[in-house]
Design an enzyme around this catalytic site. Structure first.
Site, mmCIF file in Angstrom:
data_model
loop_
_atom_site.group_PDB
_atom_site.id
_atom_site.type_symbol
_atom_site.label_atom_id
_atom_site.label_comp_id
_atom_site.label_asym_id
_atom_site.label_seq_id
_atom_site.Cartn_x
_atom_site.Cartn_y
_atom_site.Cartn_z
ATOM 1 N N ASP A 120 0.848 -1.205 0.000
ATOM 2 C CA ASP A 120 0.000 0.000 0.000
ATOM 3 C C ASP A 120 0.882 1.253 0.000
ATOM 4 O O ASP A 120 0.767 2.104 -0.883
ATOM 5 C CB ASP A 120 -0.927 -0.008 1.222
ATOM 6 N N ARG A 143 6.048 -10.653 -5.165
ATOM 7 C CA ARG A 143 4.741 -10.867 -4.530
ATOM 8 C C ARG A 143 3.919 -9.577 -4.588
ATOM 9 O O ARG A 143 4.420 -8.522 -5.015
ATOM 10 C CB ARG A 143 4.948 -11.289 -3.077
ATOM 11 N N GLU A 165 1.978 -6.382 -5.180
ATOM 12 C CA GLU A 165 1.726 -5.513 -6.338
ATOM 13 C C GLU A 165 2.992 -4.823 -6.844
ATOM 14 O O GLU A 165 3.366 -4.958 -8.012
ATOM 15 C CB GLU A 165 0.664 -4.465 -5.979
ATOM 16 N N ASP A 166 3.654 -4.079 -5.986
ATOM 17 C CA ASP A 166 4.743 -3.242 -6.497
ATOM 18 C C ASP A 166 5.942 -4.068 -6.954
ATOM 19 O O ASP A 166 6.521 -3.794 -8.009
ATOM 20 C CB ASP A 166 5.158 -2.222 -5.429
HETATM 21 O O1 TRH Z 1 4.530 -6.189 0.704
HETATM 22 P P1 TRH Z 1 3.548 -6.702 -0.286
HETATM 23 O O2 TRH Z 1 3.073 -8.038 -0.088
HETATM 24 O O3 TRH Z 1 2.410 -5.695 -0.334
HETATM 25 C C1 TRH Z 1 1.054 -5.807 -0.604
HETATM 26 C C2 TRH Z 1 0.241 -5.648 0.606
HETATM 27 O O4 TRH Z 1 0.090 -6.923 1.153
HETATM 28 C C3 TRH Z 1 -1.072 -5.037 0.271
HETATM 29 O O5 TRH Z 1 -1.931 -4.990 1.359
HETATM 30 C C4 TRH Z 1 -1.668 -5.800 -0.839
HETATM 31 O O6 TRH Z 1 -2.875 -5.321 -1.112
HETATM 32 C C5 TRH Z 1 -0.753 -5.675 -1.997
HETATM 33 O O7 TRH Z 1 0.489 -6.281 -1.674
HETATM 34 C C6 TRH Z 1 -1.286 -6.296 -3.237
HETATM 35 O O8 TRH Z 1 4.224 -6.653 -1.760
HETATM 36 P P2 TRH Z 1 4.580 -5.448 -2.738
HETATM 37 O O9 TRH Z 1 3.345 -4.813 -3.274
HETATM 38 O O10 TRH Z 1 5.538 -5.977 -3.690
HETATM 39 O O11 TRH Z 1 5.322 -4.387 -1.830
HETATM 40 C C7 TRH Z 1 6.612 -4.573 -1.363
HETATM 41 C C8 TRH Z 1 7.375 -3.278 -1.425
HETATM 42 O O12 TRH Z 1 8.612 -3.407 -0.736
HETATM 43 C C9 TRH Z 1 7.741 -2.868 -2.843
HETATM 44 O O13 TRH Z 1 7.558 -1.466 -2.977
HETATM 45 C C10 TRH Z 1 9.203 -3.215 -2.967
HETATM 46 C C11 TRH Z 1 9.669 -2.941 -1.567
HETATM 47 N N1 TRH Z 1 10.916 -3.574 -1.120
HETATM 48 C C12 TRH Z 1 11.933 -2.774 -0.667
HETATM 49 O O14 TRH Z 1 11.828 -1.537 -0.661
HETATM 50 N N2 TRH Z 1 13.065 -3.348 -0.206
HETATM 51 C C13 TRH Z 1 13.245 -4.702 -0.206
HETATM 52 O O15 TRH Z 1 14.315 -5.179 0.233
HETATM 53 C C14 TRH Z 1 12.167 -5.516 -0.705
HETATM 54 C C15 TRH Z 1 12.335 -7.001 -0.738
HETATM 55 C C16 TRH Z 1 11.028 -4.913 -1.144
#
Ligand code: TRH
Length: 399
Positions: free
Chosen positions: A34, A294, A296-297
């Site tokens: 988020d 995993r 979204e981002d």
């Molecule tokens: O963390 P996520 O699983 O996030 C989500 C939330 O669960 C949310 O509620 C849900 O609705 C959504 O997914 C679909 O995964 P995501 O989206 O990939 O976010 C992780 C963030 O962390 C991304 O911006 C990349 C960042 N990141 C870092 O900045 N440093 C790191 O070392 C890693 C591994 C990731």
């Protein structure tokens, strides 16, 4: 915007005399996606479009993981040209109420009632977006940019749907991303520095397959770790500290698999990495041959990294996520030869609880998967960058 505006940075874009003010509201449900999406969008709107951006976020601790320079005890601070307000929901809307030109409600979080009332009082109603979660499903293009009138106020909210195809809002992509990627991949010195800084080791030998692993807890990981241990050639696994780390610790018979840990079994050599600041995550994807991502981002970043990847989709009740997984596969695997497509689908399904992962089968199709990953990054770019799509629409409405 209203006249009292002490909280915004004095000058975000010197070229812009009257910058557009934008407030983004973000409630952190769990994990990092988020705030991850909101923070990336905010920085891009500020740096590439000269907007004056405030982010209201209710969980500064989650935010700090992505942005280590953030002070989690400060009610307001400015970082990277973006004002960050600790949002104490539901009533709080900053110490002084000021309504922006553009208001982005992320992922259907509810705006403070007092803020909505102030929006309605403005001579010119702000442009109000509901930024939705990314989905690759076909219906998204039909609902993208649809208005939804407010039941009580003379306000209308516009649904903004990220997506993987034309007619959707696209996904976030910074203007500098491809150049940064090419510079990294073209520089053996940058790569060697990265390995030393990140793992304490030199880059792995050319016959090794480097895999980054960012995932939720996953029952399929035990079988996969065994397959990697028994792989004919070396596997170098890079695991950011997080929800999958416990499984790694169990596999290696360690009390934990925290940042800095390194373990070897058979042909598998694994490094536990510190969670990095968000802009540094891309280099992990660029340094790997296969990326497990995993949510979204990170799912989007893996697509821009143009390497074969495996998606652990955010699980929903009643397996509502599985059609979304297949919708993404339909785009991503569209032009793959049938056998490579089958291997990819099989592996993604297994990683999401349906069947058993077969690494050898996946790897057999690596050349086709790699080519498709590169082609797909170009295809995806045709949907346009989300921040660019949003700003173009906003400008057309504000005229
Ligand atoms: O963390 P996520 O699983 O996030 C989500 C939330 O669960 C949310 O509620 C849900 O609705 C959504 O997914 C679909 O995964 P995501 O989206 O990939 O976010 C992780 C963030 O962390 C991304 O911006 C990349 C960042 N990141 C870092 O900045 N440093 C790191 O070392 C890693 C591994 C990731």
């Amino acid at each position: 915007m209203s006249s009292a505006a002490p909280a915004r940075p004095a000058s975000v874009n010197p070229a812009s005399v009257n910058p557009i003010a934008c407030d983004i509201f973000c409630a952190v449900i769990d994990n990092f996606g988020d705030i991850g999406v909101c923070w990336r969008l905010a920085r891009q709107l500020a740096s590439e479009h000269g907007w004056q951006v405030r982010v209201f976020v209710d969980d500064l601790h989650a935010f700090q993981k992505l942005c280590p320079s953030l002070a989690p005890d400060r009610a307001r601070q400015t970082l990277d040209g973006v004002v960050i307000e600790h949002w104490r929901e539901p009533a709080h809307a900053g110490d002084r109420l000021e309504v922006a030109d553009i208001v982005i409600e992320a992922f259907a979080c509810e705006l403070p009632p007092v803020y909505i009332a102030a929006m309605a009082e403005h001579a010119r109603a702000p442009l109000w977006f509901n930024l939705e979660y990314l989905s690759a499903e076909d219906w998204v293009a039909d609902f993208h940019l649809r208005p939804s009138p407010h039941p009580r106020y003379p306000l209308s909210k516009t649904f903004f749907f990220p997506g993987l195809g034309p007619g959707t809002g696209g996904v976030l992509k910074e203007r500098h991303l491809d150049a940064a990627h090419a510079a990294f991949e073209g520089s053996p010195a940058a790569r060697a520095d990265w390995w030393l800084k990140t793992t304490g080791h030199t880059p792995p030998p050319a016959d090794a397959t480097v895999v980054s692993l960012f995932a939720y807890e996953n029952p399929a990981v035990d079988s996969l770790l065994e397959q990697w241990r028994d792989n004919a050639s070396p596997i170098v696994l890079l695991v950011p500290e997080g929800r999958i780390s416990g499984a790694l610790a169990r596999f290696f018979g360690l009390p934990s698999f925290a940042a800095g840990a390194h373990a070897v079994r058979g042909n598998l050599s694994a490094h536990a990495l510190a969670f990095t600041a968000q802009p540094d995550y891309d280099a992990l994807l660029w340094s790997s041959d296969v990326n497990f991502v995993r949510g979204e981002d990170s799912f989007v970043r893996a697509q821009w990294a143009a390497k074969p990847f495996v998606w652990h989709i955010y699980p929903q009740a009643d397996d509502a996520h599985l059609p979304k997984l297949d919708a993404a596969l339909a785009h991503y695997a569209r032009t793959l030869p049938a056998d490579a497509r089958g291997a990819l689908e099989h592996f993604w399904h297994a990683w999401n609880g349906v069947g058993q992962p077969d690494w050898a089968e996946f790897l057999r199709h690596y050349p086709a998967l790699k080519q498709r990953a590169a082609d797909w990054a170009e295809e995806l770019a045709q949907a346009g960058d989300l921040a660019g799509n949003l700003t173009s629409f906003a400008k057309s409405q504000l005229k």
